[in-house]
Design a protein around this motif. Structure first.
Motif, PDB file in Angstrom:
ATOM      1  N   ASP A 100     -34.792  28.685  -1.491  1.00 58.14           N
ATOM      2  CA  ASP A 100     -33.598  29.402  -1.033  1.00 58.14           C
ATOM      3  C   ASP A 100     -33.892  30.299   0.163  1.00 58.14           C
ATOM      4  OD1 ASP A 100     -34.766  31.777  -2.108  1.00 58.14           O
ATOM      5  OD2 ASP A 100     -33.845  31.364  -4.046  1.00 58.14           O
ATOM      6  N   GLU A 155     -30.136  28.387   3.434  1.00 59.35           N
ATOM      7  CA  GLU A 155     -28.792  27.831   3.585  1.00 59.35           C
ATOM      8  C   GLU A 155     -28.257  28.036   5.009  1.00 59.35           C
ATOM      9  OE1 GLU A 155     -26.272  31.742   1.990  1.00 59.35           O
ATOM     10  OE2 GLU A 155     -26.417  29.939   0.757  1.00 59.35           O
ATOM     11  N   GLY A 209     -38.243  30.150  -3.709  1.00 63.96           N
ATOM     12  CA  GLY A 209     -36.990  29.975  -4.432  1.00 63.96           C
ATOM     13  C   GLY A 209     -37.209  30.145  -5.915  1.00 63.96           C
TER      14      GLY A 209
END
Length: 249
Positions: A100, A155, A209
């Motif tokens: 992430d 992202e 992550g």
């Protein structure tokens, strides 16, 4: 009926207790320092007649890279640093499904921005003999002079329009393919001046992550228990209605 509900509640409570007792499923993969057969090298435009200059020095704990783009404006100019994570021809890609964020510990001078590019294997598009057919995920990273630690949400990395155009890829094929990371690249920012030297010292580059696999298993079990409870309630109500409808003797 009450006994069934007690059993369901007990199972649900046990599942939640086990989930809360599990350690966090943290995921971390180092791009640098190198490991697991990864390699790194610098590149420039000299093979295409350019005049950009680079220098490169690698140790176990740091990597020093510098570049000065050629001043001849009649020629395109480029340079960069490329980490090959796929072990070359073995094509064993890194799985970043749970990533992430990317964490950069670096020191820079002579630039206010770099481009970080993540290249992933896309089975609909990629020809492993043609590096540019790997899917490009890119992000502009702002820099300040000196050492800094930058955490960038993964992202925010995007596939630029020019990649779709250059590789003639249908824009509906927009899956990121984080489970198949082949390369990570560092290049000068869009507005890097020609003839101005910039340097980059890397201390670490890490993909991090948290796995949500355990949470998914818990949700699946809870859904199953809910279905059982609803089914048992429906069955009980139907039996009760049938008994109520029977004529009294």
């Amino acid at each position: 009926m009450t006994k069934t509900y007690i059993i369901i509640v007990a199972i649900a409570a046990a599942v939640i207790a086990v989930y809360l007792a599990l350690p966090d499923r943290h995921f971390a993969d180092n791009v640098f320092p190198l490991h697991d057969g990864a390699t790194v090298f610098e590149y420039d435009d000299k093979a295409d007649g350019g005049f950009s200059e680079t220098s490169f020095a690698l140790s176990d704990s740091t990597l020093d890279f510098s570049c000065m783009l050629g001043t001849d404006t009649t020629k395109s100019a480029w340079c960069g640093l490329l980490f090959d994570l796929s072990r070359g021809e073995e094509a064993l890609y890194r799985n970043w499904t749970f990533v992430d964020s990317l964490i950069f510990d670096l020191e820079s001078s002579g630039a206010d921005e770099i481009l970080v590019k993540v290249w992933t294997f896309d089975p609909d598009v990629t020809d492993i003999k043609k590096p540019r057919t790997f899917r490009l995920l890119m992000k502009e990273i702002p820099l300040t002079k000196g050492r800094q630690r930058i955490a960038m949400p993964f992202e925010q990395f995007y596939t630029p329009d020019f990649w779709f155009d250059d590789e003639h890829v249908d824009r509906t094929l927009n899956r990121r393919h984080q489970e198949t990371v082949a390369r990570v690249e560092f290049a000068p920012g869009w507005n890097q001046p020609r003839g101005k030297k910039f340097s980059l010292k890397l201390y670490s580059v890490t993909a991090k992550g948290v796995s949500n696999f355990a949470f998914g298993v818990v949700m699946f079990i809870m859904l199953g228990l809910m279905i059982v409870a609803i089914g048992r309630t429906h069955s009980y109500n139907k039996e009760h209605e049938e008994k109520s409808a029977e004529p009294r003797k």
